[in-house]
Design an enzyme around this catalytic site. Structure first.
Site, PDB file in Angstrom:
ATOM      1  N   CYS A 216      17.971 -30.954  29.371  1.00 41.67           N
ATOM      2  CA  CYS A 216      19.382 -31.314  29.237  1.00 41.67           C
ATOM      3  C   CYS A 216      20.193 -30.342  30.084  1.00 41.67           C
ATOM      4  O   CYS A 216      20.134 -29.130  29.864  1.00 41.67           O
ATOM      5  CB  CYS A 216      19.774 -31.222  27.767  1.00 41.67           C
ATOM      6  SG  CYS A 216      21.523 -31.518  27.498  1.00 41.67           S
TER       7      CYS A 216
ATOM      8  N   CYS B  97      34.804 -28.347  30.174  1.00 42.40           N
ATOM      9  CA  CYS B  97      35.043 -29.795  30.258  1.00 42.40           C
ATOM     10  C   CYS B  97      36.510 -30.033  29.920  1.00 42.40           C
ATOM     11  O   CYS B  97      37.102 -29.282  29.146  1.00 42.40           O
ATOM     12  CB  CYS B  97      34.158 -30.500  29.232  1.00 42.40           C
ATOM     13  SG  CYS B  97      34.299 -32.302  29.238  1.00 42.40           S
TER      14      CYS B  97
ATOM     15  N   CYS C 174      25.638 -28.765  22.691  1.00 38.00           N
ATOM     16  CA  CYS C 174      26.535 -28.538  23.827  1.00 38.00           C
ATOM     17  C   CYS C 174      27.509 -27.396  23.678  1.00 38.00           C
ATOM     18  O   CYS C 174      28.332 -27.406  22.770  1.00 38.00           O
ATOM     19  CB  CYS C 174      27.449 -29.743  24.016  1.00 38.00           C
ATOM     20  SG  CYS C 174      26.645 -31.226  24.345  1.00 38.00           S
TER      21      CYS C 174
ATOM     22  N   CYS D 103      37.058 -33.768  23.600  1.00 30.65           N
ATOM     23  CA  CYS D 103      36.485 -34.343  22.366  1.00 30.65           C
ATOM     24  C   CYS D 103      36.526 -33.273  21.267  1.00 30.65           C
ATOM     25  O   CYS D 103      36.085 -32.139  21.479  1.00 30.65           O
ATOM     26  CB  CYS D 103      35.046 -34.804  22.592  1.00 30.65           C
ATOM     27  SG  CYS D 103      34.897 -36.057  23.864  1.00 30.65           S
TER      28      CYS D 103
ATOM     29  N   CYS E  27      33.316 -31.301  20.043  1.00 32.83           N
ATOM     30  CA  CYS E  27      32.428 -30.739  21.065  1.00 32.83           C
ATOM     31  C   CYS E  27      32.822 -29.312  21.442  1.00 32.83           C
ATOM     32  O   CYS E  27      33.990 -29.048  21.748  1.00 32.83           O
ATOM     33  CB  CYS E  27      32.453 -31.627  22.301  1.00 32.83           C
ATOM     34  SG  CYS E  27      31.389 -31.038  23.623  1.00 32.83           S
TER      35      CYS E  27
ATOM     36  N   GLU F 207      24.936 -23.673  30.553  1.00 33.09           N
ATOM     37  CA  GLU F 207      23.703 -23.682  29.772  1.00 33.09           C
ATOM     38  C   GLU F 207      22.910 -24.966  29.950  1.00 33.09           C
ATOM     39  O   GLU F 207      23.447 -26.014  30.291  1.00 33.09           O
ATOM     40  CB  GLU F 207      24.031 -23.445  28.298  1.00 33.09           C
ATOM     41  CG  GLU F 207      25.080 -24.384  27.771  1.00 33.09           C
ATOM     42  CD  GLU F 207      25.609 -23.954  26.401  1.00 33.09           C
ATOM     43  OE1 GLU F 207      25.991 -22.791  26.244  1.00 33.09           O
ATOM     44  OE2 GLU F 207      25.629 -24.793  25.513  1.00 33.09           O
TER      45      GLU F 207
HETATM   46  N1  SAH Z   1      30.670 -35.667  28.676  1.00 34.57           N
HETATM   47  C1  SAH Z   1      29.505 -36.463  28.479  1.00 34.57           C
HETATM   48  C2  SAH Z   1      28.213 -35.678  28.409  1.00 34.57           C
HETATM   49  C3  SAH Z   1      28.181 -34.372  27.694  1.00 34.57           C
HETATM   50  S1  SAH Z   1      28.190 -34.365  25.940  1.00 34.57           S
HETATM   51  C4  SAH Z   1      29.666 -37.362  27.272  1.00 34.57           C
HETATM   52  O1  SAH Z   1      30.705 -37.312  26.643  1.00 34.57           O
HETATM   53  O2  SAH Z   1      28.788 -38.174  27.023  1.00 34.57           O
HETATM   54  C5  SAH Z   1      26.640 -35.026  25.448  1.00 34.57           C
HETATM   55  C6  SAH Z   1      26.677 -35.754  24.140  1.00 34.57           C
HETATM   56  O3  SAH Z   1      26.772 -34.829  23.024  1.00 34.57           O
HETATM   57  C7  SAH Z   1      27.845 -36.699  23.977  1.00 34.57           C
HETATM   58  O4  SAH Z   1      27.449 -37.880  23.367  1.00 34.57           O
HETATM   59  C8  SAH Z   1      28.764 -35.905  23.089  1.00 34.57           C
HETATM   60  O5  SAH Z   1      29.719 -36.735  22.493  1.00 34.57           O
HETATM   61  C9  SAH Z   1      27.772 -35.280  22.144  1.00 34.57           C
HETATM   62  N2  SAH Z   1      28.289 -34.165  21.352  1.00 34.57           N
HETATM   63  C10 SAH Z   1      29.162 -33.222  21.672  1.00 34.57           C
HETATM   64  N3  SAH Z   1      29.372 -32.373  20.654  1.00 34.57           N
HETATM   65  C11 SAH Z   1      28.603 -32.788  19.654  1.00 34.57           C
HETATM   66  C12 SAH Z   1      28.369 -32.336  18.321  1.00 34.57           C
HETATM   67  N4  SAH Z   1      29.020 -31.277  17.819  1.00 34.57           N
HETATM   68  N5  SAH Z   1      27.476 -33.027  17.574  1.00 34.57           N
HETATM   69  C13 SAH Z   1      26.826 -34.107  18.073  1.00 34.57           C
HETATM   70  N6  SAH Z   1      26.999 -34.580  19.304  1.00 34.57           N
HETATM   71  C14 SAH Z   1      27.886 -33.933  20.087  1.00 34.57           C
END
Ligand code: SAH
Length: 343
Positions: free
Chosen positions: A105, A112, A333, A116, A119, A92
């Protein structure tokens, strides 16, 4: 013999490919511009390339494109695209409209493996890396479909860009190339959860892109609660790599910090974070965490967000709070892809 994706070649690789076909190198530039500037989707569109050569290319190569599976338009103008990259794998991208223009974006991996906990992209692990052309095609397809000019690109969709280093770097060189789309490096942000050795590798390339680091915690203990990657890379080593990035490129680093109620949103957390970052060339982007159905994290309350921001600002750390776009269309995301897979 399986054919090679022509859009996946850099200009230098294209020059070699053209030479191998017994043609003059200037043809490579023409083809590159058809693929990356004019967004051609078939050899028939290569107007200044003789028919015989088009046919010769077609015997060994094909031009990849992305199929739009679904498109959701938010009340605030944000558009979310869901693409099929084959074998039922979905990725996406999100188009966001700002006063200065459109930001896109895009994803660098299907799924991934960073894990995290807040996420949605990581819930089913990594499916596969995207090729450079699959990353490029998100941009070209959305540009064509929306008719919008793309002002900036953030690598903040699904995936960890530095876990797909080679293809992401290839994408950066191609999208930046003056014979292609010519998007300035300063209009591109690469976001990483902090793979320090890869940040060091990126520094050596001395690109002018913005490096964003997903910190989300002021210390390792809190970080380990939400980001497994913290077990491998201590926060101190990440900040050190970021400082080295600034030294090598002259660029200010952005730290992303998703505020989660009761986890990392206290005044004490803000003070600890400012002490960590003091004296470094940086900017903190506070993000009220997006609720994801599969986890229990709740966004920090508005007054905590404001207090957190003001502590950082008082301590001399430049801070912004990110505006939330597209919440009615699962724009965070991995959320749409996840929902789709369940259906
Ligand atoms: N893997 C990379 C890029 C993809 S995630 C990274 O970790 O930076 C893009 C951003 O969205 C990251 O800062 C991630 O931590 C954040 N993110 C993911 N899930 C989220 C959520 N539920 N709420 C807010 N930010 C989120």
């Amino acid at each position: 013999m399986s054919k090679t994706d022509l859009r996946d070649l850099t200009l230098d690789e294209l020059k070699l490919a053209v030479e191998e076909l017994g043609e003059k190198p200037f043809r490579a530039k023409q083809i590159f511009s058809w693929l990356h500037q004019k967004g051609a989707e078939s050899f028939e569109e290569f107007k200044n390339i003789p028919q015989a050569l088009r046919e010769k290319i077609g015997e060994k190569y094909y031009i990849s494109k992305l199929d739009i599976v679904e498109k959701l338009v938010s009340k605030d103008g944000t558009v979310k695209y869901l693409f099929d990259i084959g074998d039922g794998i979905l990725i996406e991208s999100v188009l966001m409209k700002y006063s200065y223009g459109c930001a896109l974006c895009i994803s660098t991996q299907a799924g991934c493996r960073m894990g995290c906990k807040f996420c949605a992209s990581t819930l089913d692990g990594l499916e596969r890396n995207l090729s450079a052309s699959e990353i490029l095609n998100q941009v070209y397809t959305i540009k064509k479909d929306s008719g919008e000019n793309i002002h900036s690109i953030v690598l903040m969709g699904s995936g960890e860009p530095l876990d797909n280093f080679e293809n992401v770097v290839k994408f950066l060189y191609i999208i930046n190339h003056p014979e292609g789309m010519g998007l300035g490096m300063r209009h591109i942000t690469l976001s990483t959860c902090g793979l320090t050795e890869k940040i060091e590798e990126l520094s050596k390339l001395k690109l002018q892109l913005t490096l964003a680091i997903s910190l989300h915690a002021p210390n390792d203990d809190i970080r380990k609660k939400t980001m497994p990657v913290a077990n491998k890379y201590p926060l101190e080593s990440i900040v050190k790599a970021a400082v080295n990035y600034s030294k090598a490129t002259g660029r200010r680093v952005t730290y992303e910090y998703a505020l989660i109620k009761g986890v990392n949103d206290s005044k004490e957390n803000a003070l600890e974070l400012s002490a960590r970052l003091k004296g470094t060339l940086c900017h903190v982007n506070l993000i009220p965490v997006n609720d994801v159905k599969e986890n229990d994290f709740i966004r920090a309350e508005e007054r905590n967000i404001q207090e957190f921001a003001s502590v950082l600002t008082q301590k001399g750390i430049e801070t912004t709070v990110r505006r939330k776009l597209g919440s009615d269309i699962n724009a965070a995301c991995g959320q749409l892809r996840k929902k789709y897979k369940r259906c």
